[in-house]
Design a protein around this motif. Structure first.
Motif, PDB file in Angstrom:
ATOM      1  N   LYS A  81       0.828  -1.217   0.000  1.00  9.44           N
ATOM      2  CA  LYS A  81       0.000   0.000   0.000  1.00  9.44           C
ATOM      3  C   LYS A  81       0.862   1.267   0.000  1.00  9.44           C
ATOM      4  N   ARG A  87      -8.985   3.357 -10.315  1.00  4.11           N
ATOM      5  CA  ARG A  87      -9.452   2.002 -10.570  1.00  4.11           C
ATOM      6  C   ARG A  87      -8.911   1.470 -11.893  1.00  4.11           C
ATOM      7  N   GLU A  90      -5.207   0.636 -11.455  1.00  2.98           N
ATOM      8  CA  GLU A  90      -5.168  -0.523 -10.571  1.00  2.98           C
ATOM      9  C   GLU A  90      -5.458  -1.792 -11.364  1.00  2.98           C
ATOM     10  N   ASP A 164      -7.689  -7.112   4.138  1.00  2.00           N
ATOM     11  CA  ASP A 164      -8.057  -5.935   3.355  1.00  2.00           C
ATOM     12  C   ASP A 164      -8.346  -6.293   1.903  1.00  2.00           C
ATOM     13  N   VAL A 165      -7.524  -7.156   1.337  1.00  7.77           N
ATOM     14  CA  VAL A 165      -7.744  -7.590  -0.049  1.00  7.77           C
ATOM     15  C   VAL A 165      -8.980  -8.479  -0.121  1.00  7.77           C
ATOM     16  N   ARG A 167     -11.629  -8.320   1.538  1.00  2.91           N
ATOM     17  CA  ARG A 167     -12.861  -7.519   1.620  1.00  2.91           C
ATOM     18  C   ARG A 167     -13.125  -6.699   0.359  1.00  2.91           C
ATOM     19  N   ASP A 168     -12.145  -6.604  -0.514  1.00  2.00           N
ATOM     20  CA  ASP A 168     -12.259  -5.742  -1.696  1.00  2.00           C
ATOM     21  C   ASP A 168     -12.779  -6.569  -2.879  1.00  2.00           C
ATOM     22  N   ARG A 169     -14.042  -6.368  -3.234  1.00  2.89           N
ATOM     23  CA  ARG A 169     -14.653  -7.169  -4.290  1.00  2.89           C
ATOM     24  C   ARG A 169     -13.973  -6.955  -5.637  1.00  2.89           C
ATOM     25  N   ARG A 170     -13.496  -5.734  -5.875  1.00  4.75           N
ATOM     26  CA  ARG A 170     -12.844  -5.448  -7.139  1.00  4.75           C
ATOM     27  C   ARG A 170     -11.528  -6.225  -7.255  1.00  4.75           C
ATOM     28  N   LEU A 171     -10.729  -6.236  -6.197  1.00  7.88           N
ATOM     29  CA  LEU A 171      -9.474  -6.972  -6.224  1.00  7.88           C
ATOM     30  C   LEU A 171      -9.717  -8.479  -6.284  1.00  7.88           C
TER      31      LEU A 171
END
Length: 319
Positions: A81, A87, A90, A164-165, A167-171
């Motif tokens: 991080k 986005r 990323e 953290d990753v 929980r991230d739907r995009r990742l």
């Protein structure tokens, strides 16, 4: 998954059940051996004079995309991080990193964060320094840290090392679609070779050079970070481990071989702490920061670096 690995490491590391272990072993073994076969094919094509300028260009371009995706995307952005971005960028980084064939996002991030937590101590997934004394111990450790560690029956808990990753739907989308992006990294050079060269043979040589051989060479360089750069090199900072600054490895991995610097300041977007240290990814990020493609670039100031260096020099050097 089943039992945990030792009470001292609970609940960070677990043993895989037999079925999961077989899947991991076959996947890792395939991604280690297929690029090696491609590299052998590339040597044969070179020997027989069947390589074109297009093949070399594709190798160079895809190597740069591959290494940037791993070093800037998976490592400095995702695992540490060390900067923020849009986005769109990323997504480009996640796709480029996935093309590298080093495993999906969650495997990569959890393994790397675990390495930092236990660096060169029990629990480190790929330390070369835990395999006995003497020359034989060093050789065993070096080999283990370079490739066979990926065949281990252990795995790192997602909820411990990368909540953290998770929980991230995009990742997680990029994690779940990893194999598609890996295939895309093989398809792109093949299609370019077919279109530019105008023949199946041109497509095949492009596939070999821009695809399999590129993965082999780039990943051999990347794996030297965990093996060679934790055994040989300079150690300006006392980090409590054997991380070292190895310049040849740093050159081929766009700065990742500056491991001693990185372990001293893991949250920094730069691995170089002096202007002349080879850190291509750090230079690229500096440039991208100036045009606002990335922002909130984290790095220690000169006073912090100098203070850390003084404290390190005041301690007894490691053996």
């Amino acid at each position: 998954m089943s039992t945990t690995v030792g009470p001292a490491l609970e609940p960070a590391i677990v043993k895989l059940d037999p079925a999961s272990r077989r899947i991991k072993w076959v996947t890792a073994f395939t991604l280690m051996t297929l690029p090696a076969i491609g590299f052998a094919a590339a040597l044969y094509l070179l020997w027989t004079g069947q390589v074109t300028a297009v093949d070399w260009t594709l190798f160079g371009v895809m190597y740069a995309v591959h290494m940037a995706g791993i070093t800037i995307g998976f490592h400095r952005y995702l695992a540490h991080k060390s900067f923020k971005t849009s986005r769109f960028f990323e997504g480009a980084l996640m796709i480029a990193g996935s093309m590298g064939g080093q495993g999906p996002i969650m495997f990569w991030v959890t393994t790397h964060r675990r390495h930092h937590r236990f660096s060169d101590h029990e629990g480190d997934p790929h330390s070369p320094n835990l395999h006995g004394p003497g020359v034989l111990g060093k050789l065993r450790g070096l080999w283990h840290a370079h490739m066979p560690w990926m065949l281990s029956d252990e795995t790192s808990r997602w909820t411990v090392f990368a909540p953290d990753v998770l929980r991230d739907r995009r990742l997680m989308f990029y994690h779940r679609t990893y194999l598609y992006w890996l295939a895309l990294g093989l398809l792109i050079p093949t299609v370019v070779g077919l279109v530019v060269g105008g023949s199946l043979m041109a497509g095949f040589t492009a596939f070999v050079f821009g695809g399999l051989a590129r993965i082999f060479v780039a990943n051999q360089a990347a794996w030297c970070v965990g093996s060679i750069s934790h055994m040989w090199g300079g150690r300006p900072f006392d980090n409590g481990d054997r991380s070292a600054n190895n310049w040849p490895v740093a050159v081929f991995t766009f700065g990742e071989g500056l491991q001693n610097n990185h372990h001293a300041f893991p949250g920094s977007y730069k691995h170089a702490v002096r202007a002349w240290e080879p850190d291509l990814s750090g230079w690229v990020l500096t440039t991208l920061g100036k045009v606002r493609v990335v922002w909130d670039l984290r790095q220690p100031d000169k006073a912090t670096i100098a203070a850390r260096r003084r404290r390190s020099h005041a301690r007894t050097p490691q053996a």
